[in-house]
Motif scaffolding. Sequence first.
Motif, PDB file in Angstrom:
ATOM      1  N   GLU A 207      11.185  11.428  -7.746  1.00  0.00           N
ATOM      2  CA  GLU A 207      10.800  12.836  -7.303  1.00  0.00           C
ATOM      3  C   GLU A 207       9.918  12.643  -6.877  1.00  0.00           C
ATOM      4  O   GLU A 207       9.085  14.604  -6.681  1.00  0.00           O
ATOM      5  N   THR A 208       8.788  11.951  -5.920  1.00  0.00           N
ATOM      6  CA  THR A 208       7.552  11.676  -4.983  1.00  0.00           C
ATOM      7  C   THR A 208       8.098  12.698  -3.986  1.00  0.00           C
ATOM      8  O   THR A 208       9.037  12.855  -3.813  1.00  0.00           O
ATOM      9  N   ASP A 209       6.792  13.619  -3.362  1.00  0.00           N
ATOM     10  CA  ASP A 209       7.175  14.604  -2.549  1.00  0.00           C
ATOM     11  C   ASP A 209       6.761  13.551  -1.740  1.00  0.00           C
ATOM     12  O   ASP A 209       5.484  13.667  -1.065  1.00  0.00           O
ATOM     13  N   MET A 210       8.027  13.436  -0.019  1.00  0.00           N
ATOM     14  CA  MET A 210       7.348  12.058   0.342  1.00  0.00           C
ATOM     15  C   MET A 210       6.504  12.928   2.341  1.00  0.00           C
ATOM     16  O   MET A 210       6.211  12.830   2.535  1.00  0.00           O
ATOM     17  N   VAL A 211       6.858  14.340   1.874  1.00  0.00           N
ATOM     18  CA  VAL A 211       6.182  14.882   3.127  1.00  0.00           C
ATOM     19  C   VAL A 211       4.485  14.965   2.927  1.00  0.00           C
ATOM     20  O   VAL A 211       4.319  15.106   3.754  1.00  0.00           O
ATOM     21  N   LYS A 212       4.558  15.203   1.831  1.00  0.00           N
ATOM     22  CA  LYS A 212       2.794  15.052   0.900  1.00  0.00           C
ATOM     23  C   LYS A 212       2.155  13.833   0.888  1.00  0.00           C
ATOM     24  O   LYS A 212       1.457  13.789   1.315  1.00  0.00           O
ATOM     25  N   LEU A 213       3.173  13.348   0.909  1.00  0.00           N
ATOM     26  CA  LEU A 213       2.999  10.981   1.021  1.00  0.00           C
ATOM     27  C   LEU A 213       2.743  10.827   1.906  1.00  0.00           C
ATOM     28  O   LEU A 213       1.260  10.363   2.491  1.00  0.00           O
ATOM     29  N   GLU A 259      -5.378  -0.458   3.475  1.00  0.00           N
ATOM     30  CA  GLU A 259      -5.130  -0.612   2.030  1.00  0.00           C
ATOM     31  C   GLU A 259      -6.094   0.509   0.800  1.00  0.00           C
ATOM     32  O   GLU A 259      -5.426   1.583  -0.200  1.00  0.00           O
ATOM     33  N   GLU A 260      -6.695   0.041   1.696  1.00  0.00           N
ATOM     34  CA  GLU A 260      -8.595   0.687   0.413  1.00  0.00           C
ATOM     35  C   GLU A 260      -8.323   2.431   0.227  1.00  0.00           C
ATOM     36  O   GLU A 260      -8.019   3.133  -0.747  1.00  0.00           O
ATOM     37  N   GLU A 261      -8.055   3.417   1.334  1.00  0.00           N
ATOM     38  CA  GLU A 261      -8.368   4.239   2.263  1.00  0.00           C
ATOM     39  C   GLU A 261      -7.137   4.929   1.964  1.00  0.00           C
ATOM     40  O   GLU A 261      -6.413   6.064   0.866  1.00  0.00           O
ATOM     41  N   ILE A 262      -5.338   3.874   1.842  1.00  0.00           N
ATOM     42  CA  ILE A 262      -4.417   5.349   1.753  1.00  0.00           C
ATOM     43  C   ILE A 262      -3.958   5.367   0.400  1.00  0.00           C
ATOM     44  O   ILE A 262      -3.047   5.820  -0.696  1.00  0.00           O
ATOM     45  N   THR A 263      -4.362   3.868  -0.622  1.00  0.00           N
ATOM     46  CA  THR A 263      -4.324   3.737  -2.081  1.00  0.00           C
ATOM     47  C   THR A 263      -5.367   4.442  -2.552  1.00  0.00           C
ATOM     48  O   THR A 263      -5.158   5.431  -3.744  1.00  0.00           O
ATOM     49  N   LYS A 264      -6.316   5.791  -2.751  1.00  0.00           N
ATOM     50  CA  LYS A 264      -6.845   6.769  -2.634  1.00  0.00           C
ATOM     51  C   LYS A 264      -6.207   7.716  -3.243  1.00  0.00           C
ATOM     52  O   LYS A 264      -6.500   8.343  -4.546  1.00  0.00           O
ATOM     53  N   PHE A 265      -4.577   7.024  -2.643  1.00  0.00           N
ATOM     54  CA  PHE A 265      -3.460   9.392  -2.922  1.00  0.00           C
ATOM     55  C   PHE A 265      -3.086   8.531  -4.557  1.00  0.00           C
ATOM     56  O   PHE A 265      -1.875   8.459  -4.253  1.00  0.00           O
ATOM     57  N   GLU A 266      -3.315   8.163  -5.548  1.00  0.00           N
ATOM     58  CA  GLU A 266      -2.751   7.689  -6.592  1.00  0.00           C
ATOM     59  C   GLU A 266      -1.802   8.491  -6.795  1.00  0.00           C
ATOM     60  O   GLU A 266      -0.680   8.667  -7.448  1.00  0.00           O
ATOM     61  N   ASP A 267      -1.863   9.769  -7.231  1.00  0.00           N
ATOM     62  CA  ASP A 267      -0.479  11.064  -7.797  1.00  0.00           C
ATOM     63  C   ASP A 267       0.585   9.947  -6.456  1.00  0.00           C
ATOM     64  O   ASP A 267       1.544  11.045  -7.126  1.00  0.00           O
ATOM     65  N   TYR A 268       0.336  10.366  -5.968  1.00  0.00           N
ATOM     66  CA  TYR A 268       1.869  10.485  -4.487  1.00  0.00           C
ATOM     67  C   TYR A 268       1.940   8.731  -4.360  1.00  0.00           C
ATOM     68  O   TYR A 268       3.444   8.427  -4.166  1.00  0.00           O
TER      69      TYR A 268
END
Length: 280
Positions: A207-213, A259-268
């Motif tokens: 259900e994750t929005d891949m466009v937003k990701l 990896e550190e910067e991208i994993t900050k978006f924990e919601d997606y």
Amino acid sequence: MSTVDFLAQEKIWFEKPRYDEAERRFYERMNGSSQTAQDVGANTILQDIARARENIQKSLAGSTSGSGPADQGEIISRIKSLELENHSLHKVVEDLRAALSKLECRVAVLEKSPAAVTPAPAPSVPYTNGTTVQQKTSAPVKKEEEEEEDDDDDDDDDIDLFGSDEDEEAEQLKQQRLKEYAEKKAKKPGIIAKSSILLDVKPWDDETDMVKLEECVRSVQADGLLWGTSKLVPVGYGIKKLQIACVVEDDKVGTDMLEEEITKFEDYIQSVDVAAFNKI
């Protein structure tokens, strides 16, 4: 019936002894003729052997009688010449052994003192017996040559081809050229090491929005980072992961920082993996 009539009717061989005697005589005669034939053959073989012996004795007698004193003298002279040749060969061998022993002594001395400078060997004059003798060179000639070489060296030292001023100018010119080369090398841009990285960004669920990701991933900006193409790759159970490429400068951007910067978006984003890493 009378006895005579009975005997006349019986088949009886009354003359058997006569036939036995005749058979014995026949076989004795046959045996006697074969024995005489064998005796004749043996006699002929013995005669041939005796004749061959006589021929051999005659040939030996003729050879001994034919070799006269002249042949014996030739043989004696040949033996003497061989003895003389053998004696001369022994002498040559002894001379060679003596020369070899001297050479071994010389080599041993040279091996013991390797730092010592050995003079050049004098030319050898051969004798008639095969040995050689070295000629001695006069010491005054060597001294004169050494004095002449010293005089030439002194003359060369007296002549100053380049003056001190010229030396200073040459040194200044050298320093100036080195400085110009260093400046030119500093201005030249160096080679920038770059790498191509392919990242797998996995969401939490289907259900994750891949466009937003993807927007979140591309929002990560840094000096030396350039994002490339991306695509969605199915994982299973309706879940898809984002596969995105980027080019980074090795001195400025690393995989740990990404990896550190991208994993900050924990919601997606659940996790980030490096799928491929290649040097450019």
